[in-house]
Write a protein that holds these residues in place. Structure first.
Motif, PDB file in Angstrom:
ATOM      1  N   ASN A   1      13.733  -0.762   5.581  1.00 63.06           N
ATOM      2  CA  ASN A   1      12.425  -1.224   5.076  1.00 63.06           C
ATOM      3  C   ASN A   1      12.143  -1.175   3.762  1.00 63.06           C
ATOM      4  N   VAL A   2      11.491  -2.096   2.967  1.00 60.32           N
ATOM      5  CA  VAL A   2      11.456  -2.054   1.353  1.00 60.32           C
ATOM      6  C   VAL A   2      10.640  -0.779   1.072  1.00 60.32           C
ATOM      7  N   ALA A   3       9.637  -0.422   2.018  1.00 63.35           N
ATOM      8  CA  ALA A   3       9.268   1.102   1.480  1.00 63.35           C
ATOM      9  C   ALA A   3       9.722   2.066   1.523  1.00 63.35           C
ATOM     10  N   ASN A   4      10.920   2.150   2.539  1.00 65.84           N
ATOM     11  CA  ASN A   4      11.610   3.300   2.829  1.00 65.84           C
ATOM     12  C   ASN A   4      12.630   3.401   1.677  1.00 65.84           C
TER      13      ASN A   4
ATOM     14  N   GLY B   1       0.795  -1.150  -0.072  1.00 59.84           N
ATOM     15  CA  GLY B   1      -0.177   0.000  -0.057  1.00 59.84           C
ATOM     16  C   GLY B   1       0.862   1.399  -0.036  1.00 59.84           C
ATOM     17  N   THR B   2       1.845   1.208   0.877  1.00 55.70           N
ATOM     18  CA  THR B   2       2.650   2.475   0.835  1.00 55.70           C
ATOM     19  C   THR B   2       3.391   2.614  -0.466  1.00 55.70           C
ATOM     20  N   ILE B   3       3.994   1.433  -1.109  1.00 56.40           N
ATOM     21  CA  ILE B   3       4.553   1.797  -2.387  1.00 56.40           C
ATOM     22  C   ILE B   3       3.718   2.134  -3.421  1.00 56.40           C
ATOM     23  N   ILE B   4       2.350   1.847  -3.353  1.00 58.11           N
ATOM     24  CA  ILE B   4       1.478   2.360  -4.402  1.00 58.11           C
ATOM     25  C   ILE B   4       1.451   3.895  -3.850  1.00 58.11           C
ATOM     26  N   ARG B   5       1.529   4.360  -2.756  1.00 55.94           N
ATOM     27  CA  ARG B   5       1.179   5.630  -2.470  1.00 55.94           C
ATOM     28  C   ARG B   5       2.436   6.434  -3.109  1.00 55.94           C
ATOM     29  N   LEU B   6       3.441   5.867  -2.728  1.00 54.23           N
ATOM     30  CA  LEU B   6       4.863   6.388  -3.235  1.00 54.23           C
ATOM     31  C   LEU B   6       4.994   6.623  -4.619  1.00 54.23           C
ATOM     32  N   CYS B   7       4.446   5.598  -5.444  1.00 50.78           N
ATOM     33  CA  CYS B   7       4.551   5.648  -7.035  1.00 50.78           C
ATOM     34  C   CYS B   7       3.565   6.675  -7.477  1.00 50.78           C
ATOM     35  N   ASP B   8       2.433   6.757  -7.028  1.00 47.09           N
ATOM     36  CA  ASP B   8       1.703   8.076  -6.989  1.00 47.09           C
ATOM     37  C   ASP B   8       2.420   9.320  -6.857  1.00 47.09           C
ATOM     38  N   TRP B   9       2.955   9.532  -6.000  1.00 49.47           N
ATOM     39  CA  TRP B   9       3.558  10.822  -5.572  1.00 49.47           C
ATOM     40  C   TRP B   9       4.663  11.007  -6.482  1.00 49.47           C
ATOM     41  N   PHE B  10       5.245  10.140  -7.005  1.00 48.24           N
ATOM     42  CA  PHE B  10       6.357  10.317  -7.817  1.00 48.24           C
ATOM     43  C   PHE B  10       6.293  10.069  -9.331  1.00 48.24           C
ATOM     44  N   GLY B  11       4.780  10.048  -9.572  1.00 44.89           N
ATOM     45  CA  GLY B  11       4.465  10.075 -10.971  1.00 44.89           C
ATOM     46  C   GLY B  11       4.886   8.821 -11.604  1.00 44.89           C
ATOM     47  N   ILE B  12       4.877   7.773 -10.849  1.00 45.38           N
ATOM     48  CA  ILE B  12       5.030   6.148 -11.642  1.00 45.38           C
ATOM     49  C   ILE B  12       3.561   5.431 -11.515  1.00 45.38           C
ATOM     50  N   LYS B  13       3.091   5.220 -12.612  1.00 46.28           N
ATOM     51  CA  LYS B  13       1.746   4.710 -12.917  1.00 46.28           C
ATOM     52  C   LYS B  13       1.575   3.292 -13.106  1.00 46.28           C
TER      53      LYS B  13
END
Lengths: 241, 241
Positions: A222-225, A109-121
């Protein structure tokens, strides 16, 4: 009026096999549901245990009924059932994040949120990665799930023959600040305990590492970090402005 | 032989007031316990429900007893009760991370782990921040807790008059890649929902922001992910080598 059989169906969506069978998944929380509607996801049912002027589009159910269908420890009173959307085909002409056997729903979930933040679709997951429509993943993605496409396919056949750089994080590799990221590319993260599988590692063209300070005794990030730092560095020049 | 009253005492340590009263806290997991012993924390009791050659220093209890004292959903069979250590005085001649009202135990634990990774030894928390000896914080810190000192004090009186830069993350500020971090300094992160309090904001000398990609509709970054990026950028030149 929501009948018992419908509540039973909704509760069954906590399990992946039922989500697949019915083509439905759950979003909890007013904000996430509003995001989903704004992003043209098709609602199947919107339910609320709350009384208020802003809940006209929600069907009212009792708090007891709500606690039966919620996947949260502390239900917030808003639950939407949505159709699982059809996605456009995966396109390697844009950035793709690959997740190799990620198990923790909070991390996905956190990586999805990060992708959204950094413009990765686009996120490509190995079939053994935690399911994106798991309620805990949906919760941790904080609404970003509706703006990032997540695919489940065996990875190697798809990336084999791709002519783009394939970056992956390892304990040993080039210090990430020295990497000149080329767009588009693929960025691979591995399982929380075991990292990227040996088979997939052979396909990585650029091994990158996030170095620890010399005084550190921590064993890993942590992988999300790690993803936060890699995405930040990948976009650093662009966002510096 | 572990008696009932001892199990009751250990279980009571799930609550902060009892941890303070007894000066004890719990670490679960073989690795975390080994880390604590290696870092000279004083054990009060080491308990295990596992049978094996490597558990000689642990007292054996039944799985049923273990599940009564564990704070984890899936207990792993090793639990250590340790004395809360005395800490050296806070020293602004080295980096200090300030947490203003952080509520989520997972976030605090992850930030402790990140501090350890990036060589930051001191965290100053506002008194309303989640307790560092909360079992979920201890769990998420993955052993790093024994190498990072965490203080609870009203923040403003301590940082007032400090002659070092005070960095803080805001939605509006200087793009972080443009910041030339000066060592030592203070880095402030705010509450998950409300950010840094208005009163504390007045003391920030350098407002920094982690920009989103122009295509992003995400509202915010998780605070632990923001911390990962800030610490990385703060150490970037040093670690680039």
């Amino acid at each position: 009026m929501v009948v018992k059989s419908q509540l039973k169906l909704i509760k069954s969506l906590h399990q992946k096999k039922n989500r697949i069978q019915h083509g439905l998944f759950i979003i909890e929380g007013e904000k996430g549901i509003a995001d989903a509607l704004a992003n043209d996801l098709t609602p199947y049912k919107l339910l609320s245990s709350q009384v208020g002027s802003n809940v006209n589009s929600f069907e009212k159910i009792s708090e007891k009924e709500f606690s039966q269908i919620s996947a949260l420890k502390n239900p917030n009173g808003y639950l939407g059932v949505f159709k699982i959307p059809k996605q456009a085909a995966l396109d390697f002409k844009d950035w793709v994040v690959v997740l190799d056997g990620l198990q923790d729903p909070g991390n996905l979930g956190t990586i999805i949120r990060l992708c959204d933040w950094f413009g990765i679709k686009q996120i490509l997951c190995s079939p053994d990665t935690v399911d994106v429509y798991n309620p805990k993943v949906v919760q941790a993605s904080m609404g970003s799930l509706t703006r990032v496409s997540v695919y489940y396919e065996p990875i190697i056949p798809l990336i084999n023959g791709c002519k783009v750089p394939i970056y992956g994080t390892f304990m040993e590799g080039t210090p990430i600040a020295k990497i000149a990221f080329k767009t588009p590319g693929i960025i691979v993260f591995g399982n929380e305990g075991n990292g990227i599988s040996a088979e997939l590692s052979k396909h990585i063209t650029d091994k990158v590492t996030i170095q620890a300070h010399e005084s550190s005794a921590a064993e890993s990030l942590n992988v999300a970090n790690a993803a936060a730092i890699v995405f930040y560095e990948m976009r650093r020049e662009l966002l510096k402005g």
